[in-house]
Design a protein around this motif. Structure first.
Motif, short mmCIF file in Angstrom:
data_model
loop_
_atom_site.label_atom_id
_atom_site.label_comp_id
_atom_site.label_asym_id
_atom_site.label_seq_id
_atom_site.Cartn_x
_atom_site.Cartn_y
_atom_site.Cartn_z
N ASN A 32 -2.18 -10.78 3.91
CA ASN A 32 -3.57 -11.04 3.50
C ASN A 32 -3.94 -10.09 2.37
O ASN A 32 -3.60 -8.91 2.41
CB ASN A 32 -4.53 -10.84 4.68
CG ASN A 32 -4.28 -11.84 5.79
OD1 ASN A 32 -3.91 -12.98 5.53
ND2 ASN A 32 -4.47 -11.42 7.02
N LYS A 33 -4.66 -10.61 1.40
CA LYS A 33 -5.01 -9.82 0.23
C LYS A 33 -6.46 -10.07 -0.17
O LYS A 33 -6.96 -11.19 -0.04
CB LYS A 33 -4.07 -10.18 -0.94
CG LYS A 33 -4.22 -9.32 -2.17
CD LYS A 33 -3.20 -9.73 -3.22
CE LYS A 33 -3.31 -8.88 -4.48
NZ LYS A 33 -2.34 -9.30 -5.52
N ASN A 34 -7.10 -9.03 -0.66
CA ASN A 34 -8.45 -9.18 -1.17
C ASN A 34 -8.40 -10.00 -2.46
O ASN A 34 -7.63 -9.70 -3.37
CB ASN A 34 -9.07 -7.80 -1.44
CG ASN A 34 -10.54 -7.89 -1.80
OD1 ASN A 34 -10.89 -8.39 -2.86
ND2 ASN A 34 -11.38 -7.40 -0.91
N VAL A 35 -9.22 -11.04 -2.52
CA VAL A 35 -9.14 -11.95 -3.66
C VAL A 35 -10.35 -11.92 -4.58
O VAL A 35 -10.36 -12.57 -5.60
CB VAL A 35 -8.94 -13.40 -3.16
CG1 VAL A 35 -7.59 -13.57 -2.52
CG2 VAL A 35 -10.04 -13.79 -2.18
N ARG A 36 -11.40 -11.17 -4.23
CA ARG A 36 -12.59 -11.16 -5.06
C ARG A 36 -13.03 -9.76 -5.47
O ARG A 36 -13.97 -9.62 -6.23
CB ARG A 36 -13.75 -11.85 -4.33
CG ARG A 36 -13.53 -13.33 -4.07
CD ARG A 36 -13.64 -14.14 -5.34
NE ARG A 36 -13.27 -15.52 -5.07
CZ ARG A 36 -12.06 -16.01 -5.26
NH1 ARG A 36 -11.10 -15.23 -5.72
NH2 ARG A 36 -11.80 -17.26 -4.99
N GLY A 37 -12.42 -8.75 -4.92
CA GLY A 37 -12.89 -7.41 -5.18
C GLY A 37 -14.15 -7.08 -4.41
O GLY A 37 -14.79 -6.07 -4.66
N GLU A 38 -14.54 -7.96 -3.48
CA GLU A 38 -15.70 -7.73 -2.63
C GLU A 38 -15.24 -7.33 -1.24
O GLU A 38 -14.17 -7.74 -0.79
CB GLU A 38 -16.56 -9.00 -2.54
CG GLU A 38 -17.08 -9.49 -3.88
CD GLU A 38 -17.89 -10.77 -3.74
OE1 GLU A 38 -18.30 -11.08 -2.61
OE2 GLU A 38 -18.09 -11.45 -4.74
#
Length: 445
Positions: free
Chosen positions: A159-165
């Motif tokens: 799983n990876k952060n995709v929005r920087g939020e």
């Protein structure tokens, strides 16, 4: 040796789990094979073959069973049967005929399980988890973690952060490891969201594996590639399957397998399908949808789509139940803004009032969000209805109702200022709502 005594040993092993060794697993396989093929203990080649596989299973787990009385008693009974039915003669007979030789590591396909013994798990969206026990969770974990891990196969997700939020993560990589077995060699499949499509086969270039010394004409394992966005990895010899889907930059994965395949000696605390998301990463998606502004302010996120608009879009594509909830949450908080080139030209319809025209304009121009997420939840729902047993689908419906009731109770007793915890520092990120759009669009009407 009497049949009654043999049966009592097998039943005793099957209904009394042993944590330190796999004695009951060997007994369960032996009993299921006997029942499926209507085998009775007697001097036949097939019974001796099944007995030989059972003894090999016992031999493989022997080092974990020192001092286990049940293990030694069962092994003693089976070895006596081996001698009583003169099973050695089948080996010596086969050695004279090369074409009929059956090695010890012959691949035997497991007998088909009943639907009540099938378990199902799914991970999709931002991400939403349906566990083997029917629990539904939404979480924000980052990094790699096993979804399912047993002696036959491993499914690991990244799983990876995709929005920087904050708390905005999706599945970006799925790795499947098929472990070496009598029916297959070690195989590896990898899918990443940054590739143009899902791979057609394993990393070594193969798409299937069929053992020549198998009791079935079917491939033991194969990759069933449907298109760039959907692949099924079928493990026929254990009646299990892994389903991977891709929508734009997002992946989803579902696992269907018999309970006996999923049993493991190890600790399942790290497997998401058994243990769920880590407590620190769990999100109350229902509360976030009900209190979007407070959720966004607390976790420094944007509301990309108003709740009513998200509900309409998710309902229009046929999402319902758990998958409708997931779709609404993802559109509101995870979706990426559409670029101007992605928007379809819109013309004013005739015979409509200004209010309705404004509503259509708001839908067309203001919708941030991501249709990939809508289709991902719809596909997850399609797989669920097609693959999950009926009793499990009913269990999910009941679980969703219980969660909604609990959510309502929590809202009634919660202090509105403490709905969300561990908030991140505030920033200048603004919340986008229809009223802001109205100010811009009213002159156009």
């Amino acid at each position: 040796m009497s049949i009654a005594y043999l049966s009592s040993i097998v039943i005793l092993l099957f209904y009394n789990p042993i944590n330190s060794c796999r004695v009951e697993e060997c007994a369960a396989w032996f009993q299921k094979t006997k029942d499926y093929e209507n085998l009775v203990p007697k001097a036949t080649e097939r019974y001796c073959q099944v007995l030989q596989t059972y003894l090999k299973c016992m031999n493989d787990t022997q080092r974990f069973c020192h001092g286990n009385l049940r293990f030694h008693s069962s092994e003693l009974v089976m070895r006596r049967h081996w001698k009583e039915f003169e099973c050695e003669k089948w080996e010596s007979c086969n050695e004279k005929n090369e074409d009929k030789r059956r090695p010890v590591n012959t691949c035997y396909f497991n007998p088909p399980p009943s639907s009540r013994k099938i378990k199902y798990c799914s991970l999709f969206g931002d991400p939403h988890l349906i566990m083997f026990n029917g629990t539904i969770q939404t979480c924000s974990e980052e990094g790699a973690r096993p979804l399912v891990d047993n002696r036959y196969f491993l499914v690991q997700v990244t799983n990876k952060n995709v929005r920087g939020e904050a708390l905005t993560t999706t599945v970006t990589k799925v790795t499947v490891l098929i472990r070496k077995h009598n029916c297959t060699s070690s195989l590896r499949y990898e899918a990443t969201s940054d590739e143009e499509g899902l791979p057609r086969g394993f990393v070594d270039g193969t798409t299937f594996q069929m053992k020549s010394n198998s009791n079935s004409n079917s491939n033991a394992v194969e990759v069933l590639w449907q298109d760039n966005n959907y692949v099924e990895i079928a493990l026929h010899f254990i009646h299990s399957s892994i389903h991977i889907r891709r929508q734009g930059p997002y992946l989803s994965v579902s696992v269907k397998a018999p309970s006996i395949v999923l049993e493991t000696e190890g600790d399942v605390a790290n497997e998401m399908c058994w243990a769920g998301c880590r407590r620190s990463s769990q999100i109350s998606a229902e509360t976030a949808v009900e209190q979007p502004k407070k959720f966004a302010e607390c976790y420094n996120r944007r509301v990309h789509v108003p709740k009513k608009v998200a509900e309409d879009r998710c309902r229009n594509v046929g999402n319902s139940g758990t998958f409708f909830d997931a779709c609404v949450f993802d559109l509101m908080f995870t979706g990426e803004s559409l670029t101007k080139k992605d928007q379809v030209p819109y013309t004013k319809p005739k015979n409509f009032g200004k209010a309705f025209y404004f509503f259509l304009l708001s839908l067309h121009f203001s919708i941030s969000g991501d249709d990939y997420l809508v289709h991902l939840s719809r596909n997850a729902q399609s797989d669920f209805r097609r693959l999950a047993p009926h009793h499990f689908q009913s269990q999910i419906i009941q679980q969703r109702v219980r969660q909604q009731q609990e959510h309502i109770r929590n809202l009634n007793i919660s202090n509105s200022t403490k709905i969300f915890e561990k908030c991140v520092p505030s920033s200048s990120i603004s919340i986008i709502f229809i009223p802001i759009l109205a100010f811009v669009l009213i002159p156009m009407i």
